[in-house]
Design a protein around this motif. Structure first.
Motif, PDB file in Angstrom:
ATOM      1  N   SER A 114       0.807  -1.220   0.000  1.00 29.65           N
ATOM      2  CA  SER A 114       0.000   0.000   0.000  1.00 29.65           C
ATOM      3  C   SER A 114       0.838   1.266   0.000  1.00 29.65           C
ATOM      4  O   SER A 114       0.307   2.362  -0.075  1.00 29.65           O
ATOM      5  CB  SER A 114      -0.930  -0.004   1.228  1.00 29.65           C
ATOM      6  N   CYS A 115       2.187   1.118   0.131  1.00 27.38           N
ATOM      7  CA  CYS A 115       3.044   2.302   0.170  1.00 27.38           C
ATOM      8  C   CYS A 115       3.436   2.723  -1.230  1.00 27.38           C
ATOM      9  O   CYS A 115       3.069   2.093  -2.216  1.00 27.38           O
ATOM     10  CB  CYS A 115       4.270   2.021   1.046  1.00 27.38           C
ATOM     11  N   LYS A 116       4.238   3.776  -1.335  1.00 27.05           N
ATOM     12  CA  LYS A 116       4.705   4.273  -2.627  1.00 27.05           C
ATOM     13  C   LYS A 116       5.681   3.266  -3.208  1.00 27.05           C
ATOM     14  O   LYS A 116       6.726   3.001  -2.626  1.00 27.05           O
ATOM     15  CB  LYS A 116       5.375   5.623  -2.429  1.00 27.05           C
ATOM     16  N   CYS A 117       5.372   2.681  -4.376  1.00 25.22           N
ATOM     17  CA  CYS A 117       6.141   1.574  -4.934  1.00 25.22           C
ATOM     18  C   CYS A 117       6.627   1.920  -6.336  1.00 25.22           C
ATOM     19  O   CYS A 117       6.000   2.702  -7.063  1.00 25.22           O
ATOM     20  CB  CYS A 117       5.279   0.306  -4.991  1.00 25.22           C
ATOM     21  N   TYR A 118       7.769   1.288  -6.724  1.00 24.47           N
ATOM     22  CA  TYR A 118       8.344   1.442  -8.064  1.00 24.47           C
ATOM     23  C   TYR A 118       8.673   0.064  -8.603  1.00 24.47           C
ATOM     24  O   TYR A 118       9.119  -0.829  -7.863  1.00 24.47           O
ATOM     25  CB  TYR A 118       9.613   2.285  -8.040  1.00 24.47           C
ATOM     26  N   CYS A 119       8.480  -0.123  -9.909  1.00 24.33           N
ATOM     27  CA  CYS A 119       8.774  -1.398 -10.544  1.00 24.33           C
ATOM     28  C   CYS A 119      10.285  -1.485 -10.797  1.00 24.33           C
ATOM     29  O   CYS A 119      10.918  -0.531 -11.243  1.00 24.33           O
ATOM     30  CB  CYS A 119       7.998  -1.529 -11.857  1.00 24.33           C
ATOM     31  N   SER A 120      10.874  -2.644 -10.528  1.00 20.77           N
ATOM     32  CA  SER A 120      12.314  -2.843 -10.667  1.00 20.77           C
ATOM     33  C   SER A 120      12.707  -3.478 -11.996  1.00 20.77           C
ATOM     34  O   SER A 120      13.880  -3.793 -12.216  1.00 20.77           O
ATOM     35  CB  SER A 120      12.834  -3.726  -9.530  1.00 20.77           C
ATOM     36  N   LYS A 144       2.090   5.874  -7.745  1.00 23.99           N
ATOM     37  CA  LYS A 144       1.491   7.205  -7.816  1.00 23.99           C
ATOM     38  C   LYS A 144       0.921   7.482  -9.197  1.00 23.99           C
ATOM     39  O   LYS A 144      -0.161   8.052  -9.347  1.00 23.99           O
ATOM     40  CB  LYS A 144       2.554   8.238  -7.447  1.00 23.99           C
ATOM     41  N   LYS A 145       1.669   7.078 -10.260  1.00 22.56           N
ATOM     42  CA  LYS A 145       1.216   7.333 -11.629  1.00 22.56           C
ATOM     43  C   LYS A 145       0.162   6.325 -12.073  1.00 22.56           C
ATOM     44  O   LYS A 145      -0.748   6.667 -12.839  1.00 22.56           O
ATOM     45  CB  LYS A 145       2.414   7.279 -12.577  1.00 22.56           C
ATOM     46  N   PHE A 146       0.313   5.055 -11.614  1.00 20.17           N
ATOM     47  CA  PHE A 146      -0.612   4.010 -12.049  1.00 20.17           C
ATOM     48  C   PHE A 146      -1.189   3.322 -10.807  1.00 20.17           C
ATOM     49  O   PHE A 146      -0.747   2.237 -10.409  1.00 20.17           O
ATOM     50  CB  PHE A 146       0.115   2.993 -12.931  1.00 20.17           C
ATOM     51  N   PRO A 147      -2.159   3.962 -10.176  1.00 19.00           N
ATOM     52  CA  PRO A 147      -2.724   3.382  -8.934  1.00 19.00           C
ATOM     53  C   PRO A 147      -3.496   2.096  -9.166  1.00 19.00           C
ATOM     54  O   PRO A 147      -3.714   1.330  -8.220  1.00 19.00           O
ATOM     55  CB  PRO A 147      -3.632   4.500  -8.419  1.00 19.00           C
ATOM     56  N   TYR A 148      -3.907   1.840 -10.432  1.00 18.81           N
ATOM     57  CA  TYR A 148      -4.683   0.625 -10.705  1.00 18.81           C
ATOM     58  C   TYR A 148      -3.798  -0.602 -10.807  1.00 18.81           C
ATOM     59  O   TYR A 148      -4.284  -1.735 -10.845  1.00 18.81           O
ATOM     60  CB  TYR A 148      -5.503   0.791 -11.999  1.00 18.81           C
ATOM     61  N   LEU A 149      -2.446  -0.405 -10.916  1.00 20.36           N
ATOM     62  CA  LEU A 149      -1.550  -1.549 -10.973  1.00 20.36           C
ATOM     63  C   LEU A 149      -1.233  -2.037  -9.567  1.00 20.36           C
ATOM     64  O   LEU A 149      -1.259  -1.262  -8.610  1.00 20.36           O
ATOM     65  CB  LEU A 149      -0.238  -1.168 -11.686  1.00 20.36           C
TER      66      LEU A 149
END
Length: 497
Positions: free
Chosen positions: A5-11, A20-25
């Motif tokens: 549920s936190c701010k996440c980035y794809c590696s 933040k940009k794609f909340p549906y993912l």
């Protein structure tokens, strides 16, 4: 595997998705199971290291990289989850999973082999590459790898590569050693490439041996290192540091010696030393002026005590008061277009235009007096008067000369005596006059040998061009003074020089 549920980035490389940009993912942690985790790592094409570390709660893969059949949604919470054992398979490099199976993109090995096969590969000697592995050969549930770095080469290939590396390293060392040797050879003075033996030094420099040349070089080097080229000396009267020389200092002296002693022309020297013709002329003029000043500053005229201490016994027997032996010599010069200059330089003795000079030697054979060069028409008596040798004589000194030197009156004015062969007063010389004539002839031959040494400098072989008039006196004096470095004139004498 629950969604964070936190701010996440794809590696995944080339993927910039974040919560933040794609909340549906949905974003999913790497599995705890080591085998499945390693399959995820290979699938996203990233290896753990300094630039990438898998940390629980901060390293994620977004749901965009999983096939629809690999995910499901929980009815209670509505969160997207990953099926157990699922592996991400949709990436930019495989067109987001399109065409999986038989239409999947070929590996690097397959694409390279396809390009090189017509030109390089021999079908009878083709080796099996990782791209040739079929799906039947893979284990159940395996993932095909389509990059060459994902495969380990065979031990044979590693041994061949190591041997090739070793061969290349040896080749590099050999080339480095060759370059170092060439650099050392290039830095080596050119004189030591031409002059190896004492005979070579006598031919190119007229010095009797390498040892004698080394003694001379070490004596002039401290002052020669501050030399200014002739052109720069003309432009400025101030003593400023000399510009970077194109040749080493010892090679400049060697060039001058090749011009004067060996008689090589400036065009030839330009090719040997790989410098321009103007540089050769500038070096010759500079060293002419320098050596004339350095050698001319040394006292040539010997005192009466020095003459007596080095006089051979045969001189003491016939003429114990002898101070100097004199004679004149001539060198041919180019004929001038002016009739007046022709008449002044024309010599009746040589039947050609010449320059004429007076040389005096001590009984031991050392050249102690050098006059400047005069025009060939001057007489022996007049050149003796103008050369100022009379001012160096003392009362009681004896001067030996040829019978053409009728200078007895001039010598008497300074208290000196003339020693010449007796003049024939009758049809036959007396026994006493004959013995005296023979004795004087045997002693006077030394000055002839000294003159011969001077003329052995090959710069005097041809006619002296009129363009050298400005430096001919300096060159003549240098050659005369250098003769004193060649050893004794009388090899049978019992006194050292």
């Amino acid at each position: 595997m629950a969604q964070s549920s936190c701010k996440c980035y794809c590696s995944v490389p080339c993927c910039s998705n974040n919560k933040k940009k794609f909340p549906y993912l949905s974003f999913h942690d790497f599995p705890v199971d080591e085998e499945i985790r390693s399959r995820w790592v290979r699938a996203i094409r990233r290896d753990e290291g300094l630039g990438f570390k898998i940390l629980r709660g901060s390293t994620y893969v977004c749901s965009q990289h999983f096939a629809p059949e690999d995910t499901y949604t929980t009815p209670s919470s509505g969160r997207t989850r990953i099926k157990k054992g699922a592996v991400p398979s949709r990436f930019p490099w495989n067109d987001w999973g399109k065409g999986k199976g038989s239409q999947a993109r070929q590996s690097v090995y397959q694409r390279a082999r396809k390009r090189l096969r017509p030109a390089v590969l021999d079908e009878s000697q083709e080796m099996l590459v990782p791209g040739d592995i079929t799906e039947e050969a893979l284990p159940v549930g395996g993932v095909t790898k389509d990059h060459d770095y994902a495969y380990h080469p065979s031990p044979g290939k590693l041994d061949g590569a190591a041997q090739r590396i070793q061969e290349l390293e040896l080749q590099v060392l050999s080339l480095e050693l060759e370059i170092q040797q060439l650099t050392v050879k290039k830095q080596q003075p050119l004189i030591f490439k031409f002059c190896v033996t004492d005979e070579d030094f006598r031919y190119y420099t007229r010095f009797s041996s390498k040892e004698v040349f080394t003694v001379f070089w070490e004596s002039v080097y401290p002052s020669a290192s501050r030399l200014l080229y002739w052109s720069k000396a003309q432009r400025t009267a101030q003593e400023t540091p000399s510009p970077q020389r194109k040749l080493q200092l010892i090679d400049e002296l060697f060039m001058f010696l090749c011009r004067v002693a060996a008689g090589l022309q400036e065009k030839t020297l330009s090719s040997i030393f790989e410098v321009s013709l103007s540089t050769v002329s500038r070096i010759i003029l500079t060293w002419t002026s320098y050596l004339y000043q350095v050698l001319g500053s040394l006292p040539l005229w010997m005192t009466r005590e020095q003459v007596q201490a080095t006089m051979p016994d045969k001189f003491k027997l016939y003429c114990p008061q002898l101070r100097v032996i004199i004679d004149c010599t001539e060198i041919r010069c180019e004929t001038a277009s002016s009739l007046l200059l022709q008449s002044e330089t024309f010599s009746n003795y040589k039947n050609h235009t010449t320059f004429k000079g007076l040389i005096g030697i001590a009984p031991c054979g050392v050249i102690t007096f050098i006059s400047k060069l005069y025009t060939g028409s001057i007489s022996d008596i007049e050149i003796t008067r103008q050369s100022q040798i009379l001012q160096l004589l003392q009362p009681g000194d004896g001067v030996m000369a040829d019978k053409v030197f009728q200078i007895e009156k001039m010598l008497s004015e300074v208290g000196a005596t003339l020693i010449i062969p007796p003049l024939k007063k009758s049809n036959q010389l007396s026994m006493e006059d004959t013995q005296k004539t023979q004795a004087i002839a045997r002693l006077r031959i030394l000055v002839e040998r000294a003159i011969c040494r001077v003329k052995e400098y090959h710069i005097w072989d041809g006619h002296v061009p009129l363009s050298m008039v400005g430096s001919v006196n300096q060159l003549w004096a240098i050659c005369c003074m250098w003769c004193n470095y060649q050893g004794p004139l009388d090899i049978k004498g019992d006194k050292p020089i």
